[in-house]
Design a protein around this motif. Structure first.
Motif, mmCIF file in Angstrom:
data_model
loop_
_atom_site.group_PDB
_atom_site.id
_atom_site.type_symbol
_atom_site.label_atom_id
_atom_site.label_comp_id
_atom_site.label_asym_id
_atom_site.label_seq_id
_atom_site.Cartn_x
_atom_site.Cartn_y
_atom_site.Cartn_z
ATOM 1 N N UNK A 18 -41.884 54.217 -9.351
ATOM 2 C CA UNK A 18 -40.895 55.188 -8.597
ATOM 3 C C UNK A 18 -39.628 54.809 -9.234
ATOM 4 N N UNK A 19 -38.457 55.608 -8.788
ATOM 5 C CA UNK A 19 -37.175 55.281 -8.858
ATOM 6 C C UNK A 19 -36.529 54.467 -7.782
ATOM 7 N N UNK A 20 -35.822 53.765 -8.189
ATOM 8 C CA UNK A 20 -35.147 52.796 -7.079
ATOM 9 C C UNK A 20 -34.365 53.708 -6.176
ATOM 10 N N UNK A 21 -33.905 54.966 -6.535
ATOM 11 C CA UNK A 21 -33.228 55.936 -5.684
ATOM 12 C C UNK A 21 -34.211 56.246 -4.425
ATOM 13 N N UNK A 22 -35.546 56.322 -4.836
ATOM 14 C CA UNK A 22 -36.560 56.788 -3.942
ATOM 15 C C UNK A 22 -37.027 55.589 -3.235
ATOM 16 N N UNK A 23 -36.710 54.405 -3.185
ATOM 17 C CA UNK A 23 -37.109 53.337 -2.478
ATOM 18 C C UNK A 23 -37.460 53.551 -1.139
ATOM 19 N N UNK A 24 -36.839 54.155 -0.129
ATOM 20 C CA UNK A 24 -37.176 54.528 1.109
ATOM 21 C C UNK A 24 -38.344 55.267 1.319
ATOM 22 N N UNK A 45 -40.537 45.977 -5.977
ATOM 23 C CA UNK A 45 -39.287 45.392 -4.835
ATOM 24 C C UNK A 45 -39.918 44.196 -3.774
ATOM 25 N N UNK A 46 -41.225 44.367 -3.962
ATOM 26 C CA UNK A 46 -41.863 43.559 -2.858
ATOM 27 C C UNK A 46 -42.772 42.290 -3.498
ATOM 28 N N UNK A 47 -43.225 42.562 -4.818
ATOM 29 C CA UNK A 47 -44.175 41.808 -5.522
ATOM 30 C C UNK A 47 -43.656 41.244 -6.898
#
Length: 185
Positions: A18-24, A45-47
């Protein structure tokens, strides 16, 4: 599980691209897949821990995953990194499931690499329904039943036994009343 550079690595069902812009949106999808359906997901972002070599971690996670889910969006199709992740997934012969969260069409390398791959359109009817469809596709690819499928089986058995108990109670209670007091509707 295996050890790599002294730390334990868990094999995950899904790698989330995914793109960081779509993190939520990506985190919401991961939470639902994990908590509602029992699907283990790898998301950077978690792993990826601070100080880890992210290129190695991402490559390894794709190699270890059974399925790669591409969160397809305007930001994702413009990304420089996502085509690299999809390319590695193709080299590793992973099943790739594009999960489209907006009207963005694939471009360039992604369009070429994913030509003919069926996507899930999460813009209709509801994203929750489409996350369920995604979970079913992952379950089919991994051969692992969804957490809710076994839970639904238990609930169905409970409801069935409850209906039987209720049916017997109604029959019993009706038989104890005089026939004139039982209304037939």
């Amino acid at each position: 599980k295996r050890k790599d550079f002294g730390k334990e690595v868990r094999k995950m069902d899904v790698f989330i691209s995914y793109s960081f812009a779509d993190q939520k949106d990506a985190e919401e999808i991961v939470n639902k897949l994990t908590n509602e359906y029992g699907i283990s997901c790898w998301i950077c972002t978690r792993d990826i821990a601070k100080g880890d070599m992210y290129k190695r971690e991402i490559t390894q996670a794709i190699e270890e995953a059974c399925v790669v889910v591409l969160i397809q969006s305007k930001s994702a199709v413009e990304s420089d990194q996502i085509p690299k992740e999809i390319s590695i997934a193709l080299e590793e012969e992973k099943k790739i499931i594009p999960f489209r969260i907006d009207s963005a069409k694939l471009k360039y390398e992604l369009r070429y690499d994913l030509a003919g791959v069926e996507y899930i359109d999460a813009t209709v009817p509801t994203i929750d329904q489409r996350i369920y469809d995604l979970a079913k596709s992952i379950s089919d690819a991994t051969g692992k039943p969804l957490k809710t499928e076994s839970d639904l089986g238990k609930k169905h058995a409970y409801l069935k036994s409850s209906r039987m108990t209720c049916r017997y109670w109604i029959l019993y209670s009706r038989s104890s009343f005089p026939p004139s007091r039982i209304s037939s509707r």
